[in-house]
Design an enzyme around this catalytic site. Structure first.
Site, PDB file in Angstrom:
ATOM      1  N   SER A 119     -40.156  28.334 -76.046  1.00  0.00           N
ATOM      2  CA  SER A 119     -39.857  29.769 -76.027  1.00  0.00           C
ATOM      3  C   SER A 119     -39.682  30.404 -77.400  1.00  0.00           C
ATOM      4  CB  SER A 119     -38.613  30.038 -75.177  1.00  0.00           C
ATOM      5  OG  SER A 119     -38.893  29.782 -73.822  1.00  0.00           O
ATOM      6  N   SER A 149     -40.375  32.547 -74.004  1.00  0.00           N
ATOM      7  CA  SER A 149     -39.641  33.710 -73.521  1.00  0.00           C
ATOM      8  C   SER A 149     -39.109  34.614 -74.634  1.00  0.00           C
ATOM      9  CB  SER A 149     -38.468  33.254 -72.654  1.00  0.00           C
ATOM     10  OG  SER A 149     -37.537  32.468 -73.398  1.00  0.00           O
ATOM     11  N   LYS A 153     -32.403  38.079 -79.487  1.00  0.00           N
ATOM     12  CA  LYS A 153     -32.980  37.956 -78.139  1.00  0.00           C
ATOM     13  C   LYS A 153     -31.977  38.433 -77.085  1.00  0.00           C
ATOM     14  CE  LYS A 153     -35.343  34.472 -75.268  1.00  0.00           C
ATOM     15  NZ  LYS A 153     -35.808  33.075 -75.224  1.00  0.00           N
TER      16      LYS A 153
END
Length: 576
Positions: free
Chosen positions: A249, A225, A150
């Site tokens: 997320s 996210s 990420k």
């Protein structure tokens, strides 16, 4: 003239200093021109970041093509079809080379990102890591496995943008602890993936790298996210990814994209070397965790991470190695369950997923016990929301200085930046009509003082004690509850305090679910319920997941429960 129109008029003068200087001499235009200059500088930084991304992807494509030309016999399709456990076995016995696996996934990741815009950077050091593997005497648990990371998790020589301009240009001098441990275990981090601006959003869009799409349906969001991770893994461009989770997320993108994902207890895995727009927020714990196509992959990743190298690099992480015995146990479980928490009414497909999974678990010999989370409104509004925004969202609003707000975040941002007095007045006005929204507005005011912050921390701990006491009284091992889904339409955006929680896909949305959704009203019948209904419409065929929860520090038990759900769901699909 609108502000946007003014920018269009002024843009042609960018790069002409004399013209700009003459315009700035006008006192009337000075303020507007200065704002325009600031905006143009922001746009220039974004353009530079996009060019850097494009150059990195070009470099990645050249490397993948070079390997393909030099090794025309590589069985790429076969490599990409293997599970991670199968891949690890073949890499360790030498029947597959790390090169063939890495370059196969590089090629596939390029295909996926061209389709859904999920990769933000190529970790060019992956080729050096590949060479280092050849010189290692011992093969780690993740030997030769390519891993996606990420965007906000630091990688040496790269920028962790957080989807925000303020972090651009800050090249990291060393890997985050989690990346160091992955490399120590033989893994090869090779790409970084997209996130929403600020990461406080259930979609995946920012003005630097754009909107990421769901590979299962381009009209749907991949979630956020960790949406770039979800999209890349679901599209087949990565076999294992590392995401992060505060309010869903990891779990939401996993649910939306039909993956398995685990949010561990906050400090089970080191968070050193991670960029965040909210620094110092302690009421709700963030966590790093794995995302993959099956539960065994998550378990192997956790086993690899929970090693002496992790505990050495970050002594604040409790030195608790992975308990294989708990994960592989076949002892019947006592499982609490609920179909809805009383705050958001589950969509028809979410409710059906819980009902079907509950029956499968009962038929398999497990004990199912109804469970109702205590004081859910108080927990969500006063503890969770007020906890995350205990500063009245001041840190988050400050993050936008020198930035432009993404349209997908604009309504949220406009609410965050309202003065506390205005939020309180609106909460009073809305309370008789929309009590849930009124409570949320009140919570967004924050706590107001250091004393109140201490009180809030005390209230969080008291709730945890109450929740665990209820859990213990019912003699539960784990809890089964809904995972938000199916995937939202674009533009729409389990909150247990620091409990490990994982998501497992168990079904898909049916036409009957879609028909029943027409009659959905929600618990409150307010605009939030209406938006949830609109967000999940048109999802026939998309995955539906359930959420599995265990007590803090019991990730192995959570994974064992997830594995049980996964096996039962797969057997049901085979028998249909």
């Amino acid at each position: 003239m609108t502000q946007e129109r003014l920018w269009q008029v002024l843009d042609p003068f960018w790069g002409d200093p004399r013209t700009l200087s003459a315009l700035l001499c006008s006192s009337v235009a000075a303020v507007v021109l200065l704002k325009w200059l600031e905006r143009r500088q922001i746009q220039q930084k974004m353009e530079e970041a996009r060019r850097a991304r494009d150059l990195a992807l070009e470099r990645m494509e050249k490397a993948a093509q070079r390997f393909k030309q030099e090794n025309p016999g590589t069985q790429t399709a076969q490599i990409l079809s293997l599970t991670m456990v199968e891949l690890v076995e073949k890499l360790k016995d030498g029947s597959l080379s790390p090169e063939s696996v890495l370059y196969s996934y590089m090629g596939k990741a390029l295909e996926v990102t061209q389709e859904v815009n999920c990769v933000t950077d190529f970790i060019h050091g992956c080729e050096d890591q590949l060479q280092k593997l050849k010189n290692q005497k011992e093969k780690g648990l993740l030997y030769g496995i390519p891993i996606s990371i990420k965007d906000h998790i630091d990688c040496k020589g790269h920028i962790s943008s957080g989807g925000m301009v303020k972090f651009l240009g800050q090249v990291k001098e060393e890997d985050s602890v989690i990346v160091q441990v992955l490399k120590c275990q033989g893994a090869i981090p090779f790409v970084r993936t997209n996130i929403p601006q600020t990461m406080i959003n259930y979609d995946c869009s920012n003005l630097i790298f754009g909107q990421t799409l769901n590979p299962l349906n381009h009209q749907k969001s991949p979630g956020g996210s960790s949406g770039g991770e979800g999209a890349l893994i679901a599209g087949g461009g990565s076999i294992l990814g590392i995401g992060s989770d505060v309010a869903g997320s990891i779990r939401l993108p996993s649910s939306f994209c039909g993956l398995c994902g685990l949010k561990p207890t906050g400090n089970r895995i080191s968070k050193l070397g991670v960029v965040s727009p909210i620094i110092g927020m302690k009421s709700v714990a963030a966590a790093l965790g794995p995302m993959a196509r099956d539960v065994d992959s998550l378990a192997l990743c956790m086993k690899a991470l929970l090693c002496e190298e992790m505990f050495r690099l970050d002594p604040t992480v409790p030195p608790i190695p992975f308990d294989e015995e708990v994960y592989t146990s076949s002892k019947p479980l006592r499982i609490g369950y609920y179909e809805g928490d009383g705050y958001f009414q589950p969509s028809p497909s979410m409710k059906r997923a819980i009902q079907e999974t509950r029956k499968l678990l009962q038929d398999a010999g497990h004990t199912l016990v109804p469970f109702a989370p205590p004081k859910i409104d108080y927990m969500v509004d006063e503890l969770f929301t007020r906890g995350i925004f205990s500063d009245g969202a001041a840190h988050l609003v400050d993050c936008f200085k020198g930035d432009i707000v993404d349209p997908a975040l604009k309504s949220q941002f406009n609410t965050y930046r309202l003065p506390a007095l205005v939020k309180r007045i609106l909460a009073i006005i809305l309370k008789p009509i929309y009590p849930r929204i009124a409570r949320d507005l009140s919570a967004l005011c924050g706590v107001g003082s250091a004393k109140n912050l201490w009180d809030q921390h005390g209230a969080v701990e008291a709730y945890r004690i109450e929740f665990i006491a209820k859990w213990r009284k019912l003699r539960l091992d784990v809890i089964l509850c809904p995972a938000l889904g199916p995937a939202f339409n674009h533009g729409y955006a389990g909150k247990l305090f620091d409990f490990p929680a994982g998501v497992v896909p168990v079904s898909t949305v049916t036409r009957a679910d879609e028909e029943e959704l027409k009659h959905y009203r929600g618990h409150y019948g307010d605009p939030w319920d209406k938006r949830l209904k609109e967000a999940v419409e048109g999802a026939v065929g998309l995955p539906v997941a359930v959420q599995c929860v265990a007590l803090p520090w019991q990730e192995e038990l959570c994974l064992r429960f997830m594995k049980e759900v996964e096996m039962l769901a797969h057997s049901m699909k085979r028998n249909v």
